[in-house]
Design a protein around this motif. Structure first.
Motif, PDB file in Angstrom:
ATOM      1  N   LEU A   3      -9.115   5.602  -3.574  1.00 54.79           N
ATOM      2  CA  LEU A   3      -7.808   4.632  -3.538  1.00 54.79           C
ATOM      3  C   LEU A   3      -7.730   4.016  -5.752  1.00 54.79           C
ATOM      4  CD1 LEU A   3      -5.915   2.206  -2.754  1.00 54.79           C
ATOM      5  CD2 LEU A   3      -8.106   1.200  -2.426  1.00 54.79           C
ATOM      6  N   ALA A  12       0.520   9.596  -6.288  1.00 56.41           N
ATOM      7  CA  ALA A  12       0.687   9.845  -5.477  1.00 56.41           C
ATOM      8  C   ALA A  12       0.317  11.798  -5.462  1.00 56.41           C
ATOM      9  CB  ALA A  12       1.690   9.374  -4.132  1.00 56.41           C
ATOM     10  N   ALA A  54      -4.032   7.289  -3.617  1.00 56.23           N
ATOM     11  CA  ALA A  54      -3.555   5.838  -2.823  1.00 56.23           C
ATOM     12  C   ALA A  54      -3.746   5.426  -3.397  1.00 56.23           C
ATOM     13  CB  ALA A  54      -4.404   5.485  -1.393  1.00 56.23           C
ATOM     14  N   THR A  55      -2.703   3.815  -3.237  1.00 53.92           N
ATOM     15  CA  THR A  55      -2.290   3.399  -3.974  1.00 53.92           C
ATOM     16  C   THR A  55      -1.889   1.213  -3.884  1.00 53.92           C
ATOM     17  OG1 THR A  55      -0.031   2.973  -4.957  1.00 53.92           O
ATOM     18  CG2 THR A  55      -2.011   4.266  -6.694  1.00 53.92           C
ATOM     19  N   LEU A  64       0.592  -1.424   0.652  1.00 57.43           N
ATOM     20  CA  LEU A  64      -0.591   0.220   0.059  1.00 57.43           C
ATOM     21  C   LEU A  64       0.677   1.662  -0.076  1.00 57.43           C
ATOM     22  CD1 LEU A  64      -2.805   1.728   0.058  1.00 57.43           C
ATOM     23  CD2 LEU A  64      -2.657   1.310   2.713  1.00 57.43           C
ATOM     24  N   TRP A  65       0.632   1.794  -1.373  1.00 54.74           N
ATOM     25  CA  TRP A  65       1.055   3.451  -0.863  1.00 54.74           C
ATOM     26  C   TRP A  65       0.250   4.554  -0.508  1.00 54.74           C
ATOM     27  CZ3 TRP A  65       2.111  -0.042  -4.897  1.00 54.74           C
ATOM     28  CH2 TRP A  65       3.707  -0.796  -5.154  1.00 54.74           C
ATOM     29  N   THR A  66       0.225   5.592   0.212  1.00 46.65           N
ATOM     30  CA  THR A  66      -0.320   6.860   0.873  1.00 46.65           C
ATOM     31  C   THR A  66       0.570   7.559   0.423  1.00 46.65           C
ATOM     32  OG1 THR A  66      -0.179   6.304   2.430  1.00 46.65           O
ATOM     33  CG2 THR A  66      -1.932   5.073   1.805  1.00 46.65           C
ATOM     34  N   GLU A  71      -7.166   6.536   6.437  1.00 46.09           N
ATOM     35  CA  GLU A  71      -6.635   6.940   5.167  1.00 46.09           C
ATOM     36  C   GLU A  71      -6.630   6.700   4.010  1.00 46.09           C
ATOM     37  OE1 GLU A  71      -3.299   3.969   6.559  1.00 46.09           O
ATOM     38  OE2 GLU A  71      -5.455   4.649   7.848  1.00 46.09           O
ATOM     39  N   ILE A  72      -7.800   5.778   3.773  1.00 50.12           N
ATOM     40  CA  ILE A  72      -8.589   5.439   2.411  1.00 50.12           C
ATOM     41  C   ILE A  72      -9.979   5.920   2.288  1.00 50.12           C
ATOM     42  CG2 ILE A  72      -8.366   3.512   0.576  1.00 50.12           C
ATOM     43  CD1 ILE A  72      -5.552   4.546   1.264  1.00 50.12           C
TER      44      ILE A  72
END
Length: 244
Positions: free
Chosen positions: A39, A64, A69-70, A27-29, A136-137
């Motif tokens: 997302l 980002a 987010a990804t 997960l990248w945020t 956060e998502i």
């Protein structure tokens, strides 16, 4: 979902590896997000997360920068996940036919792709459940990547996905054309015109079959890994329009 590691790639991106049961993922945020981020699910090629990490993290950084987010998960039979003897046999049959210059039969394509779709799609939906439970998502959700048949099935069965960027770079079972007619979300489809591992006409026929009122085909000269940067920029603009 259990996070197993965490690192900041720079001030803009937080990367966390996780496991969902026995399925690894990343997960990248955006590091500076002040509200839950929309997302994008990034589906990797069936080569394993380790081999494709440079491409995946580049896409995550790009997303980002646009406030997304990804997340990605390892596909069945890839990376360190258990091998599928039937899928490996189908892949060997595919390579043998292509090396001999023979047509790739529907039976080979079905054996290679359909079991992968049947297993991967429920795993993606379970991952989406876990990801959307994180504070956060937030929604909405987009999907990006190949195998294009996985994206097609997800677009039909997963109502939380609002838009998709699909890569026409894999063989397509004939059964997927009927499912494509049921797709209604906005689509942005990338096609490499000289992709040596892709049936160009099948990709064009699949695009024609999609039932979406808004669908764009972005075709570029070059092979499978030659997608130009501006095509990625166009995909990011597509998600900005539909997920924000």
């Amino acid at each position: 979902m259990q996070f197993t590691s965490e690192q900041r790639l720079d001030d803009a991106v937080l990367e966390r590896e996780f496991t969902l049961g026995e399925i690894p993922g990343i997960l990248w945020t955006p590091g500076s997000a002040s509200a839950p981020a929309p997302l994008i699910l990034i589906s990797p090629p069936p080569l394993g997360l380790r081999k494709t990490y440079p491409r995946l993290v580049a896409r995550a950084r790009h997303s980002a920068a646009h406030g997304f987010a990804t997340a990605t998960i390892e596909l069945p039979g890839s990376g360190d996940r258990p091998r599928w003897p039937a899928a490996e046999q189908a892949l060997a049959d595919l390579r043998r036919a292509m090396e001999a210059g023979e047509p790739v039969s529907d039976e080979i394509i079905d054996a290679l792709i359909l079991p992968l779709v049947d297993k991967a799609v429920p795993e993606w939906r379970a991952a989406l459940d876990a990801l959307l439970s994180l504070p956060e998502i937030g929604g909405p959700v987009g999907y990006s990547g190949g195998v294009i048949s996985i994206g097609t099935r997800l677009a039909v069965v997963e109502p939380r996905i609002s838009a998709a960027v699909l890569f026409a770079g894999s063989f397509v079972p004939r059964a997927m054309f009927e499912e494509a007619r049921q797709v209604t979300i906005p689509l942005h489809v990338l096609l490499q015109w000289d992709d040596e591992g892709n049936d160009r006409q099948a990709a064009l026929d699949l695009f024609d079959a999609f039932g979406s009122k808004e669908k764009t085909l972005h075709a570029n000269m070059g092979g499978h890994t030659g997608v130009p940067q501006f095509a990625g920029d166009a995909a990011a603009q597509f998600f900005t329009r539909h997920l924000k």
